[in-house]
Design a protein around this motif. Structure first.
Motif, PDB file in Angstrom:
ATOM      1  N   ALA A 194       0.840  -1.186   0.000  1.00 11.64           N
ATOM      2  CA  ALA A 194       0.000   0.000   0.000  1.00 11.64           C
ATOM      3  C   ALA A 194       0.879   1.240   0.000  1.00 11.64           C
ATOM      4  N   VAL A 196       1.103   5.222   0.938  1.00 16.63           N
ATOM      5  CA  VAL A 196       0.461   6.128   1.887  1.00 16.63           C
ATOM      6  C   VAL A 196       1.218   7.447   1.925  1.00 16.63           C
ATOM      7  N   GLN A 218      -4.628   9.767  -6.334  1.00 22.14           N
ATOM      8  CA  GLN A 218      -5.660   8.736  -6.342  1.00 22.14           C
ATOM      9  C   GLN A 218      -5.478   7.792  -7.514  1.00 22.14           C
ATOM     10  N   ASN A 221      -3.222   5.104  -6.753  1.00 21.32           N
ATOM     11  CA  ASN A 221      -3.663   4.274  -5.611  1.00 21.32           C
ATOM     12  C   ASN A 221      -2.941   4.652  -4.322  1.00 21.32           C
ATOM     13  N   SER A 223      -3.129   6.415  -0.739  1.00 17.53           N
ATOM     14  CA  SER A 223      -4.056   6.860   0.294  1.00 17.53           C
ATOM     15  C   SER A 223      -3.441   8.055   1.016  1.00 17.53           C
ATOM     16  N   TYR A 225      -3.467  10.505   4.142  1.00 21.51           N
ATOM     17  CA  TYR A 225      -3.880  10.739   5.526  1.00 21.51           C
ATOM     18  C   TYR A 225      -3.365  12.108   5.951  1.00 21.51           C
ATOM     19  N   ASN A 275      -9.128   9.077   0.338  1.00 19.48           N
ATOM     20  CA  ASN A 275      -9.349   7.714   0.856  1.00 19.48           C
ATOM     21  C   ASN A 275      -8.496   7.432   2.098  1.00 19.48           C
ATOM     22  N   GLY A 276      -8.306   8.471   2.899  1.00 23.48           N
ATOM     23  CA  GLY A 276      -7.544   8.303   4.130  1.00 23.48           C
ATOM     24  C   GLY A 276      -8.367   8.714   5.338  1.00 23.48           C
ATOM     25  N   LEU A 298      -3.035  -2.021   6.632  1.00 26.04           N
ATOM     26  CA  LEU A 298      -2.889  -1.860   5.191  1.00 26.04           C
ATOM     27  C   LEU A 298      -2.108  -3.022   4.589  1.00 26.04           C
TER      28      LEU A 298
END
Length: 339
Positions: A194, A196, A218, A221, A223, A225, A275-276, A298
């Motif tokens: 993942a 991030v 996005q 892919n 995420s 936060y 998406n976080g 994740l």
């Protein structure tokens, strides 16, 4: 060949000492025998004696002792290949270095508190690749993705607000830099880790719209936060000289003292669209702890599948052969049946 405890090899000097002592003892014994027994009588008394058996017996005992001493020194010969796999996520930390991060509504300051929490985060990572972006109106990749956490700490420690040419905040610049950093590692097709991006800021945004940069993340892919640091009440932004003395407080264009507050709405919107999740740090460290819990959930990928060559221990064989020689030396006959 290398030795684990080479000092034990000095004990091999005992072997020639024992041989010399044995030779001297047998010589003295032979001289005494000649005084009391003739050669023929002594041979009759020693009927069946096997000189070769005695030599084999002695050689086995001394050889066994020598091998055990060598085994104790821990010889290592050849190589033993070990495979090491490390798994985790790809994490980029974007740290806001704008002037408002010097505000002291979170002690000792927003920036110092943020650096402390990032350091706590690094302490608890295991196998995750981590990079550091610093940003204000512009953004720079301070540390590329790495598994070397000590190097990352060095880059984190030197991050200060005065190192940046701008004192404003532009989330779009940070996101674009993050997109480039993630794009550079996409060529590694083996990992499905993942990706991030963690943005740490007080939420003040003076830059252009970040929607396009966020959409690009996005598409990769990634995420996103966010971690807000500061208080709703806010405080002034102190200005210090190089010696650490307070010069005054930051003012706007009209000369009024600026009050900086945590603006969570922007950070919440970024996390929601990315998406976080959004977290806050005020006085404690609950925000970073909650993020760590989410990070563990994740998907993790294999970053490094490395092979390490090392010398292989060989003492087992030498110790086994040495014990066998000692056993032979104790049971091997010095006399044979005379027919």
């Amino acid at each position: 060949m290398i030795w684990q405890d080479g000092i034990y090899l000095w004990f091999l000097l005992i072997i020639p000492i024992l041989l010399a002592a044995s030779w001297w003892y047998n010589k003295q014994l032979d001289e005494k025998r000649k005084k009391y027994f003739g050669a023929d009588l002594f041979e009759k008394l020693r009927s069946g004696f096997w000189p070769l058996g005695k030599r084999i017996r002695n050689a086995s005992i001394y050889g066994g002792i020598a091998l055990l001493m060598i085994a104790a020194a821990g010889p290592k010969l050849g190589t033993e290949v070990r495979e090491v796999k490390r798994q985790g996520v790809d994490l980029l930390i974007a740290l806001d270095l704008s002037a408002s991060m010097n505000a002291e509504d979170v002690k000792p300051s927003r920036l110092e508190k943020a650096k402390y929490e990032i350091s706590r985060l690094i302490d608890r990572l295991d196998g995750d690749r981590v990079g550091l972006i610093v940003f204000t109106g512009e953004a720079y990749l301070q540390s590329p993705m790495t598994l070397d956490y000590s190097a990352l700490r060095l880059f984190l420690n030197i991050a200060e607000t005065d190192q940046m040419p701008s004192s404003s905040t532009n989330f779009s610049a940070a996101m674009q830099t993050a997109s480039e950093a993630f794009g550079s590692i996409e060529e590694d097709k083996k990992t499905k880790a993942a990706k991030v991006l963690m943005i740490i800021s007080d939420g003040e945004n003076h830059g252009e719209s970040y929607e396009g940069a966020l959409q690009e993340l996005q598409d990769q892919n990634v995420s996103v936060y966010t971690l807000g640091i500061g208080t709703d009440a806010g405080t002034t932004i102190p200005l210090y000289n190089d010696s650490g003395s307070l010069l005054g407080y930051k003012r706007n264009e009209t000369g009024e003292v600026v009050t900086s507050k945590l603006q969570p709405q922007v950070l919440q919107s970024i996390a929601e669209d990315g998406n976080g999740e959004f977290y806050e740090i005020r006085s404690g460290g609950s925000g970073i702890d909650a993020f760590l819990g989410r990070l563990d959930e994740l998907q993790q990928g294999e970053f490094a599948n490395q092979e390490y060559a090392d010398f292989k221990n060989q003492y087992q064989w030498l110790a086994g052969i040495g014990l066998l020689f000692l056993l032979i030396g104790m049971v091997f006959p010095k006399y044979r049946v005379v027919e």
